[in-house]
Scaffold this active site. Structure first.
Site, PDB file in Angstrom:
ATOM      1  N   ARG D  94       0.829  -1.121   0.079  1.00 33.82           N
ATOM      2  CA  ARG D  94      -0.014   0.162   0.017  1.00 33.82           C
ATOM      3  C   ARG D  94       1.062   1.427   0.156  1.00 33.82           C
ATOM      4  NH1 ARG D  94      -4.851   1.181   3.927  1.00 33.82           N
ATOM      5  NH2 ARG D  94      -5.376   3.296   3.626  1.00 33.82           N
ATOM      6  N   ASN D 149     -10.821  -4.441  -1.240  1.00 29.12           N
ATOM      7  CA  ASN D 149     -10.823  -3.274  -2.293  1.00 29.12           C
ATOM      8  C   ASN D 149      -9.944  -3.621  -3.458  1.00 29.12           C
ATOM      9  OD1 ASN D 149     -12.392  -1.224  -1.712  1.00 29.12           O
ATOM     10  ND2 ASN D 149     -11.429  -0.469  -0.022  1.00 29.12           N
ATOM     11  N   CYS D 170     -19.429  -2.012   0.192  1.00 26.65           N
ATOM     12  CA  CYS D 170     -18.513  -0.696   0.711  1.00 26.65           C
ATOM     13  C   CYS D 170     -19.254  -0.155   1.838  1.00 26.65           C
ATOM     14  CB  CYS D 170     -18.394   0.533  -0.456  1.00 26.65           C
ATOM     15  SG  CYS D 170     -17.401   1.709  -0.028  1.00 26.65           S
ATOM     16  N   HIS D 200     -17.177   3.675  -4.934  1.00 31.29           N
ATOM     17  CA  HIS D 200     -16.382   5.036  -5.051  1.00 31.29           C
ATOM     18  C   HIS D 200     -16.712   6.192  -6.080  1.00 31.29           C
ATOM     19  CE1 HIS D 200     -13.128   3.021  -2.395  1.00 31.29           C
ATOM     20  NE2 HIS D 200     -14.434   2.860  -1.772  1.00 31.29           N
ATOM     21  N   TYR D 253     -14.130  10.384  -2.667  1.00 29.70           N
ATOM     22  CA  TYR D 253     -13.508   9.796  -3.611  1.00 29.70           C
ATOM     23  C   TYR D 253     -13.953  10.674  -5.028  1.00 29.70           C
ATOM     24  CZ  TYR D 253     -12.377   5.945  -0.742  1.00 29.70           C
ATOM     25  OH  TYR D 253     -11.766   4.977   0.447  1.00 29.70           O
TER      26      TYR D 253
END
Lengths: 473, 473, 473, 473
Positions: D94, D149, D170, D200, D253
C-alpha cells in the site's frame, strides 16, 4: 487486375455447374481462373456435369485446369474461393420436406416452414464440415460463397461456428437487378437498389441515376413472378400498399407470411409450377429428348424434378448442349452463377461496387443485432464486404423479420445440439406455424423420415419410434 | 401511516364497484379513505351500483364520503388515486368484438386479436381524456391505476401520450398469488413470484421461503383454470414443457398463441364458459332472482352477460346483497379490487413490498426496450413503482412477447391517428392473425359497426361504406 | 452527367475562396457550375476575395455566373449545394479562444478544449440560421456541406435541430489520402482508407490494392505533421503502439488527449507554428509583399493570421495571384476545397465512391449511438451518403471518442439553451479538462469577452459581471 | 427464520475481525451462526485477531464454533457465505501504491488511479482462487460477499471469470444510511436511498417516508466527511450544483474526478489524515498503549497504519478490548461489518429489504451495459439480489461513470493476461490520468516494485529491468 485464382465448387455434380462454366468463360479476361475444382460425393453426377463443364471450358480456349474430386480437403486446399451448392438428401429428401407439412395443416415448402427447418438441420453439419476444412487447408484469405439453401441460415451457421470469411447469395436480387437494367435500359452503375431484409424475406427500393423508380418497377417485377410461377393466385399490389415506398422483392416467398392459410391451400392443391404445361413445352422444343411417354410418371413437382435431373445428366454425359438449355429453361436457378461470379469478381478485382449479399448486419437494419446475417446491399472490395446502412422497413415488416431471425437462430441451435425442444421452439417462433400441435405433428414425422441425415437427433428419433414424447425427460 | 386519501373511480357504475367497497372496508384502519368519488357517464348505473356501495360503506361505519358524479374534471380534482374500470360501448360493443372475427376465420375475443384491437381503439381516447384531466386537476402526486382492458395497451398509451404516473393491473397475478398462499399455507411475505411478460401473456416462477416450488404449483393453477373455464380443452402441461422452469401463468390467454386454430375452433363452437350450467347453478342458489324462464334469451356469452348485468343492477338498486354475491360468482373479475387496493396501499403507506404491475420495463425484460410497458414484479413504495430485473424467458416466449408488443404499439398509433394502414399493420404483426385477407375482412366489418366510438376513423369508414379500399390513396 | 448546378458559399469573403475557384475550374467538364453564389456579411472582404475568384473563373473561360451577395435567403434560394466556411467573431475571437484557457491551466486551442467549446457556441446559432434558410428557400434536395469549425459539432447541431441533408468535412482525411496516393504512387480507386472516429479525433487503416499498408504509411504521415507543425515535440510512434493496426490520423489533435499537460505546456510556450521562420520565408519569396518591417507587430499566431489576412485581401483586390499563393503556403487550409468539391461531385454525379465524411453514424462505430455524427468512410451517390461499418477501435480510443461525443452533445445543448450549468458539464466531460475550478475560471472569462456573440448567455454574463455565481439559483 | 449458517471469512487475521464478531453477537437471535471459519495465510495474525474474536463469541454465550485455519479449501467447504477482506502485499504494498504515482505527477491513492490499478492486479488472482474454491467445495447456494478493495473491480472480476453468486460491499452507503437515520430520527424502513454509480463514484437521493430530503441531507453528510478527513480542502456544495437533485455520496472519492490537479497537490502535501493529531488523541485516551516515543517513527500514513497494526495485534493477543476500541477509532473501516452482516441477513432470512450492493447492473443504470457491476439499491431476498431501476444521473456524471467502468474492464483484462499494453490502455482510460508519459512512468515503477505479487507480468518486468520498452514487440 488480380492474379489467377483457384476456385472450388462443392456440389460439383450439380446440374447448375454448366451455368457457372459459362459465367467463367464470359469473364475470362477480367477474372482469369487458374484452377477450377469440382467436388461432389456423387461420383457419377460429378463426371457427368463436371465433365461437360470441363469440355465447355476447353472449347472456349481457356487456360483453366478443371479438376474433379470427391475429396473435400483436397478440393479446398489453397483455394481462394469455395462456392457451395449442395443439398443433403437430394431430391428425395426434398419430396418429404414439401409434402409432410401439408398433412399437419402447415405449408410444405423446401426453404420455409417445417420443411425448410429440417432441410437446414441436414445442411448445417455439412456446411460446417466445409468451413472447418477451409480453416485448415484453404488460402488464409479464402472466402466461402454459399449458394446452398436455406442460404441465410447456412451463412449464419458458418459465422456462429467458424472463423472463416463467408457470404451467402440468392438469385432473387440478381433477378431484380437484371429486370431493372432491362426495363429501364440502363447500365449497371446507373442503378442503386436498396434490398432490405433476410434471405427470402425482403423489400426493395429502386433508383436509376439516383431517382426513385420503385413505383414504376414494382408492377414489372410482379409480372415476372406471375409469368414464372403461374399456378399462384397472388396480388402483391395489395400487400405492397402496407409498405409505402417499397416493393416486395421476394414476393413468391413473402406471400407465405402475408397469406399463410391461402398459400397453404394453393400449394397443397397445385404445387408451385404448372408441370403438365412445362412438359408440353419441352416436348415441343426438344423432341429428341422428351416425348409423350414422359408424362406418365409425372404427377408432382418432385417427379418432374427427378425426370429433368435424369435427362440433363444423360445429356451432360454426352456433352450435348441441349442439357444446358433444358436446365436453364426449367430449373429457376438462373442468377445463382451470375451472383457468385460477380461477388468473386468484386472481391478479387477490388471493385468497390455494390452487391446484395448475406453478411453480418453491422447496423444495416437498425432494429436487428449487429452480428446476425441479413440480406442487404454491401460495398464489395478486396478488404471485405461491408453492409450499407439502410432505411427503416414498415413496422409490420420489421416484426416479420425479427420473428424469422429468431426462428433461424433456434434452428441453428437445434441443428447443433439435436435438441427436440429447441426444434419445437424454432417452429413456434416461425410466423408460418400457428399451432403447437401442428408443429409437433409435422416435426415428429419429418424427424422419422430423415433419420439417415440427422445423426444429432438419433436419441430423439429413437423415442419417437417407441411412441414416447421427447419433451418429457 | 398515510393521511386520509381521496380516491376516484372512473366507471363508478360498474357492477364491480361493490367488490371495491368491500376492499375499502376491510382495509379501513391501515388505508383510511376520506373521499371516495364514483364517476360514470351512465347516471342510472351510477346510482344503482354507487348507491349500493355507499350503503355498504355507511353500514360498515366508515367515515368516508361517497360522492357520485358524472363530471370527469370534478371527479379527479385533488384526487390522490384515480382508478379506471370502464368499457366504451359497453357489452353491446363487446358482442361485436367477440363475434365478427370468427366470420373471417380469426379468433373472436374481447382483449386479444382483432376484437381486442378495436376495443383498444375505442378505449384509448377515453383513458387519455382521463389522463389529461388528471394532469390539470388532480393532486400533483396522483397515480392513475388502470383496471380497464386491454390493461397493458391502455397503460402504454397513457405513458406515450401524457406525463402522469400510471400503473396497470390485471387480476391474473392476484389469482396466482392467492392460489399459492392457499395451497402452500403461507403468508404473503413468504412468497416471491417472478411473473414475466405482458398483460395476458406471461410466464411465472414461484418461490416459497426462497425455495422454487414452480413445478408443484403449476398443476394446481392449471386445475383452477380448468374449473373456471370448463369449456376449453386445453393441456398446459405440454406447452409448459417448452419453457422449463416456468409455468404458463395466464394460460387461458397464452393458449391462443400456442394453439391459434384449435382455440379459434373451440371458442367459435362453445364460447369461453358453459352458460347453461352456470345459469342452472344460479337458479338453484338464488331462486328469488333467477328462474327457468331466464334460460330462453340466453344463447351466447354476451346474452348471459347482459342478463347478469340487468339482474345485479336491479338488486343493487334495492340494496340487496344478493347482487354482490351473484357478481362475484359469475363475472370472473375477482381480484381486480384486491389488486387495486393493494397497490394504493403499497404506494400510500410506503410499504416497500413486491407487486406485479404494468409499468415501464426499465430493464426488467432485457430484450425489450426500456420504456415499454411490461407486466412484472415491482418494488412499490411512496417514491414509485420499480420493475425488478427478471430471468430470461424461453426463446419462443420472448419472440411471442416481442411480436405482441409490436402489435400493441401499432394499435396505439392507429388509435391516435385513425390510420387504416397502421391498423392493418397492427393486425399483421399480431401472431393470432395469419392472413392479410382475413385481417382486412375482419377489420373492415369491425370499423363499420364501431362508427359511433371511433371518430378518428370516420374518413376511413366513409370509404368502406362506399366500397372503396382505404389502402388506396 | 448531372445538369449544371447552383452552388452557394457562406463565408464567401473567406481568403480560401480562390482555392475553391481553382477546384471549380479544374472540374469544369465533369461538374459544370451554372451559378456560384458567394455570400458574406463582410461586404469588403466579399468584394476582394469574391471579385478575385470571379476573375479566375472568367479567365478560365467558364460559363459560370459568379454572384456576390450579403443576403442569406437570396444566396441559398434554389441552391443545390450550400457550402459553409465562416467564423463568427473572426480572428479577434480566435485570439481569445486560444489565449484565455492557458491562464487557467488549460489548453488554449481554437477547436479543442474550452476555446473550441466557446467557438462552437458562437457558430451553432449561425449554422442553424443557414439550415433554416435552406429548409425554406433552397432546392428540396439541397445538401449543406459544412467546412466551418468545429466541423463535427456543427454538423451534429444541424442534424439535431433541422431537417436538411448535411455533411461535414475536414481537410485531415484529404491530406492523408493525398499522402497515400503520392507515397505509394497509385490512383484514387486503388486506395481504401478506414478512418474511424470523430472530427479531429480519429485513427486509420490504409489499404492499397486491398493490401494493408498502415504500418508503412504511419511514419510518412507523421513526417508530414512534423514538417508542417514544427514547434511540437510529439512522438506518435509511441502512442500508436497503444492501437496496434491503426495509425493516429489526426495526430496533431489526438496528441492533446494523449499528452494533455505536455501539450498545454508546449502550446503556451511556442504556439503551434514557428512564426518568425514562416515570415522570413515569405519575405524571401514575396519581396514585393512582405518586408522586414512586418516583423514588428507579430508576436503571436493571432498577429500573424491578421497580417496575412490584410496582405492577401489587398492582393485579391488587385487581382494579384500572389495573394492566392501566399494563402496556400501559410494557412493550412489546403484540402478543404478539394474535399468539398469531391463530395459535391460524388453526390451530383452519382459516383458511388468512398469518401470520409461527418454524417450520422448508423452503426459504423458499433459502440456509439446510431444517430450521432461520426467521421468515417462513406459510400457517396445521388441517393445519399452511407457510413460504412468499421472495425473496432482500441478500447482506450473508443473511451476517448465516447467522452468527446458526450462533450459535443452537451456543448450543443448549452449553445441552444444558454445554460451555464450545461456548459460546465460539457467541460467536465471533456477529457482535456481535469478540474472543475479550472473549467469554471476559463468559462467565466471566455463568456465575458464573448458577450457580443453569445446572446443566449446574456443573463449568465450579467450575473458574472456582478460577481454572482450562475450555478446558484 | 433460516437454519444456522456456516460463514467463512477470508482475511481472518484482519484487524477488523473483532468488529465482525460484535456484529454476529448483536444479531445472534435472528441470524444464528453455527460455524464461523476464519482463514488467513498469516498464522500469527490469525491467532491474534481470530483468537480474540473467538473469545468475544464465547463470552457472549453464543453456540457458535469459531474455526481458525490457513487452508482455503477447507475454509470454504460447505460454507453458506464466504466473506473476503484481504489485501495482497499488505500495508507495505500500500505504501508503494500511495507514493509512487506522485513522483510522476499523478494522484497516489490506494483504490483510485495507478495505485488502485496495481492493487487490483494483485487482488484479482487471489479473489478468483477463492471463487474457484467456492465453485468446488462450498454449498451450491453459497454467496461470496466481497469487502476487499477495490470492491467494484474485484466483484466484476468474479462475475467475468467464475460462475458463483457474488456481491461487493462498501461502507460508504452504510455510513450514509446511518447518518440519515440519526439526523432524521427515523427507523430503517422509513428511509429509501437511491445511490447510483460505481464503487467509490456515486451520487444519491434520500427519501424519508417517501419525501425527498436530499437537499437537507447533503450538508450533514459533507460535515461528516470534513470531520473525518480533515486534511482536505474540499467544497462539495459547488460540485453538487452540477447535479441538481443529487448529493455526491462518496465525495471523498468523487472529488478526485472533479478536482484532479487540486487533490493531487493536497494529497501529496498532507496525506488524507492528520496523523500527529490522531496520535495525540490516542496517547491521551490509551496511555497504557501509546506514548510520546511512538511519535518518532511516524511520518506518513503508512507508518501510522503499521504502528496501529502492531499495537492492536498485541492487544488482541492479550484479549484486551482496548485493541478493538483503537481499531474502531482509527481505521475508518466502520460499516463494513455492518454491511456484510446485513446482506447475509437479507439473503438468509429472505428479508425482501433494500440494500446498496455491487451486483450486475441489469438495467439499473440505463446507459451502462446490462452485465457490468454497479453500486445501486437492490431488493435482497433468498432468491437473489435484484438491482432496482434508477433515475438518470447528470450527463457529466454518467460520462465519468462510463470512463471509470471502461478503465475497470481493462484493468481486469490486464490482470488476467499480464498485458502491458492493456494496463497502459486502462490508465489512459482513467479520467485521473491525463498523460501517456506520466502513466507509463508510474506504471513502470509500480510493476518493478510489485514483482513478488504480479507473476502474470514477469516477462514485462524482465524487459523493464533491462531497459526495454514492453510496448515494442
Amino acid at each position: 487486375m488480380t492474379e489467377a485464382l483457384r476456385i472450388t465448387m462443392i456440389g460439383g455434380g450439380s446440374s447448375y455447374i454448366p451455368d457457372i462454366a459459362e459465367m467463367i468463360i464470359s469473364r475470362k479476361d477480367e477474372l482469369p481462373v487458374k484452377e477450377w475444382v469440382l467436388m461432389d460425393i456423387d461420383e457419377e453426377r460429378l463426371q457427368a456435369a463436371g465433365g461437360f463443364a470441363a469440355q465447355m471450358i476447353a472449347e472456349a480456349g481457356l487456360n483453366t485446369d478443371v479438376i474433379l474430386t470427391t475429396d473435400l480437403n483436397k478440393a479446398v486446399a489453397k483455394s481462394d474461393f469455395v462456392v457451395t451448392c449442395f443439398r443433403v438428401g437430394g431430391s428425395a429428401a426434398r419430396v418429404m420436406d414439401e409434402s409432410i407439412p401439408f398433412k399437419h395443416g402447415l405449408i410444405g415448402q423446401e426453404t420455409n416452414g417445417p420443411g425448410g427447418m429440417v432441410m437446414a438441420m441436414r445442411q448445417i453439419p455439412a456446411i460446417l464440415e466445409i468451413a472447418h476444412a477451409i480453416e485448415k487447408f484453404a488460402s488464409p484469405d479464402c472466402w466461402l460463397i454459399n449458394l446452398a439453401n436455406p442460404a441465410g441460415i447456412l451463412t449464419e451457421a458458418v459465422y456462429r461456428h467458424s472463423q472463416i470469411k463467408a457470404a451467402g447469395l440468392c438469385n432473387g436480387p440478381t433477378v431484380l437487378r437484371e429486370a431493372v437494367l432491362k426495363v429501364h435500359q440502363v447500365s449497371d452503375e446507373d442503378v442503386f437498389i436498396k434490398t432490405v431484409g433476410l434471405n427470402h424475406l425482403h423489400w426493395s427500393k429502386v433508383y436509376v441515376h439516383g431517382k426513385d423508380v420503385t413505383d414504376e418497377t414494382a408492377p414489372l417485377l410482379n409480372e415476372w413472378i406471375r409469368r414464372n410461377i403461374p399456378a399462384l393466385d397472388f396480388m402483391p399490389e395489395e400487400i405492397e400498399a402496407l409498405s409505402p415506398g417499397w416493393l416486395v422483392s421476394a414476393a413468391h416467398y413473402a406471400r407465405f407470411y402475408y397469406l399463410t392459410p391461402e398459400c397453404t391451400q394453393q400449394l397443397r392443391n397445385k404445387g408451385e409450377v404448372n408441370w403438365p404445361k412445362a412438359l408440353h413445352m419441352l416436348i415441343q422444343k426438344f423432341p429428341n429428348v422428351f416425348n409423350e411417354k414422359d408424362r406418365e410418371g409425372v404427377t408432382t413437382r418432385a417427379d418432374m424434378v427427378r425426370l429433368l435431373e435424369k435427362k440433363t445428366m444423360r445429356l451432360y454425359k454426352e456433352n450435348n448442349y441441349d442439357g444446358f438449355q433444358i436446365m436453364r429453361l426449367t430449373r429457376g436457378g438462373h442468377g445463382y452463377g451470375e451472383a457468385g461470379l460477380r461477388l468473386i469478381d468484386g472481391i478479387a478485382n477490388n471493385r468497390n461496387n455494390i452487391q446484395v449479399v448475406d453478411v453480418p448486419n453491422r447496423g444495416s437494419i437498425s432494429t436487428l443485432d449487429r452480428d446476425v446475417i441479413t440480406e442487404v446491399p454491401c460495398l464489395v472490395n478486396r478488404t471485405g464486404v461491408y453492409a450499407l446502412p439502410m432505411d427503416e422497413l414498415a413496422p409490420h415488416a420489421i416484426s416479420f423479420v425479427k420473428s424469422v431471425k429468431a426462428y433461424e437462430m433456434l434452428t441453428i441451435e437445434a441443428a447443433m445440439t439435436g435438441s427436440y425442444r429447441t426444434a419445437l421452439e424454432a417452429l413456434m417462433t416461425n410466423p408460418l406455424v400457428p399451432s403447437f400441435m401442428q408443429a409437433k405433428g409435422a416435426l415428429d414425422e419429418l424427424l422419422l423420415v430423415n433419420e439417415a441425415y440427422l445423426p444429432q437427433f438419433l436419441p430423439v428419433i429413437e423415442k419417437l419410434r417407441n411412441g414416447m414424447d421427447p419433451l418429457k425427460a
